[in-house]
Design a protein around this motif. Structure first.
Motif, PDB file in Angstrom:
ATOM      1  N   SER A 107       8.217  71.586  17.489  1.00 26.45           N
ATOM      2  CA  SER A 107       7.397  70.651  16.714  1.00 26.45           C
ATOM      3  C   SER A 107       8.261  69.544  16.118  1.00 26.45           C
ATOM      4  N   THR A 108       9.411  69.927  15.560  1.00 31.00           N
ATOM      5  CA  THR A 108      10.338  68.946  14.980  1.00 31.00           C
ATOM      6  C   THR A 108      10.839  67.987  16.055  1.00 31.00           C
ATOM      7  N   ALA A 109      11.191  68.532  17.216  1.00 30.26           N
ATOM      8  CA  ALA A 109      11.683  67.694  18.318  1.00 30.26           C
ATOM      9  C   ALA A 109      10.593  66.730  18.781  1.00 30.26           C
ATOM     10  N   ALA A 110       9.357  67.220  18.868  1.00 32.29           N
ATOM     11  CA  ALA A 110       8.244  66.356  19.284  1.00 32.29           C
ATOM     12  C   ALA A 110       8.022  65.244  18.268  1.00 32.29           C
ATOM     13  N   THR A 111       8.100  65.600  16.989  1.00 33.14           N
ATOM     14  CA  THR A 111       7.933  64.600  15.925  1.00 33.14           C
ATOM     15  C   THR A 111       9.044  63.551  16.005  1.00 33.14           C
ATOM     16  N   LYS A 112      10.280  64.024  16.191  1.00 32.76           N
ATOM     17  CA  LYS A 112      11.414  63.096  16.287  1.00 32.76           C
ATOM     18  C   LYS A 112      11.284  62.208  17.516  1.00 32.76           C
ATOM     19  N   ARG A 113      10.827  62.781  18.636  1.00 39.58           N
ATOM     20  CA  ARG A 113      10.643  62.003  19.856  1.00 39.58           C
ATOM     21  C   ARG A 113       9.575  60.922  19.625  1.00 39.58           C
ATOM     22  N   LEU A 114       8.489  61.298  18.950  1.00 41.22           N
ATOM     23  CA  LEU A 114       7.426  60.346  18.639  1.00 41.22           C
ATOM     24  C   LEU A 114       7.952  59.235  17.729  1.00 41.22           C
ATOM     25  N   GLU A 115       8.713  59.620  16.705  1.00 42.30           N
ATOM     26  CA  GLU A 115       9.291  58.620  15.793  1.00 42.30           C
ATOM     27  C   GLU A 115      10.257  57.705  16.538  1.00 42.30           C
ATOM     28  N   ALA A 116      11.042  58.295  17.447  1.00 42.55           N
ATOM     29  CA  ALA A 116      11.990  57.497  18.228  1.00 42.55           C
ATOM     30  C   ALA A 116      11.243  56.513  19.125  1.00 42.55           C
ATOM     31  N   ASN A 117      10.162  56.967  19.736  1.00 40.09           N
ATOM     32  CA  ASN A 117       9.360  56.070  20.589  1.00 40.09           C
ATOM     33  C   ASN A 117       8.732  54.947  19.773  1.00 40.09           C
ATOM     34  N   GLU A 118       8.256  55.289  18.573  1.00 38.94           N
ATOM     35  CA  GLU A 118       7.680  54.263  17.691  1.00 38.94           C
ATOM     36  C   GLU A 118       8.752  53.255  17.284  1.00 38.94           C
ATOM     37  N   ALA A 119       9.938  53.763  16.950  1.00 38.17           N
ATOM     38  CA  ALA A 119      11.041  52.868  16.569  1.00 38.17           C
ATOM     39  C   ALA A 119      11.433  51.983  17.752  1.00 38.17           C
ATOM     40  N   LYS A 120      11.468  52.586  18.946  1.00 38.22           N
ATOM     41  CA  LYS A 120      11.807  51.826  20.150  1.00 38.22           C
ATOM     42  C   LYS A 120      10.782  50.718  20.386  1.00 38.22           C
ATOM     43  N   THR A 121       9.511  51.058  20.246  1.00 37.83           N
ATOM     44  CA  THR A 121       8.445  50.067  20.426  1.00 37.83           C
ATOM     45  C   THR A 121       8.574  48.951  19.385  1.00 37.83           C
ATOM     46  N   ALA A 122       8.855  49.342  18.150  1.00 41.40           N
ATOM     47  CA  ALA A 122       9.023  48.339  17.091  1.00 41.40           C
ATOM     48  C   ALA A 122      10.201  47.419  17.400  1.00 41.40           C
ATOM     49  N   LEU A 123      11.300  48.002  17.878  1.00 42.91           N
ATOM     50  CA  LEU A 123      12.476  47.197  18.219  1.00 42.91           C
ATOM     51  C   LEU A 123      12.197  46.279  19.410  1.00 42.91           C
TER      52      LEU A 123
END
Length: 136
Positions: free
Chosen positions: A41-57
């Motif tokens: 669950s933590t890894a999935a959350t981090k992956r989602l946050e990373a994807n959101e950050a990537k999209t924002a960047l």
């Protein structure tokens, strides 16, 4: 019969020990499964946050590229305008120089006209004097 009873009691003790170990292993398995689920669950959350950050960047990068493109166009436009202004400035300087030359020529011609007028007055006076002398 007593031996059988002892064997049954012994077997019962072995089963209790095995049951106790099985319960501990089951408990340990449940703990490991819960821990793995939490990590997943933590890894999935981090992956989602990373994807959101990537999209924002990526969005920010596209915005920056667009701003850079507009800035480059503005610089290009300003260079063209500056070039035109420099050309106009050179033309103005040339015209100013020509105006100065013309003003000097006009001043010279005014002086020449004044001298010619004075000479004409002087010659008329001389002619009138000579005519007066001849008439006498």
């Amino acid at each position: 019969a007593r031996g059988r009873l002892l064997r049954l009691e012994s077997d019962q003790g072995v089963f209790k020990t095995k049951l106790s170990k099985a319960k501990r292993l089951l408990s340990l398995k449940e703990t490991v499964v819960a821990s793995l689920k939490k990590q997943l669950s933590t890894a999935a959350t981090k992956r989602l946050e990373a994807n959101e950050a990537k999209t924002a960047l990526q969005t920010k990068a596209q915005s920056s590229k667009a701003a850079l493109s507009r800035t480059k166009q503005t610089v290009s436009d300003l260079r063209q305008r500056l070039s035109k202004l420099l050309d106009e400035s050179k033309k103005t300087e040339a015209m100013t120089e020509r105006v100065g030359q013309l003003e000097a020529k006009i001043s010279q011609l005014k002086g020449d006209a004044k001298r010619a007028h004075n000479l004409q007055k002087s010659l008329r006076a001389k002619i009138e004097r000579l005519e007066a002398e001849l008439a006498v």
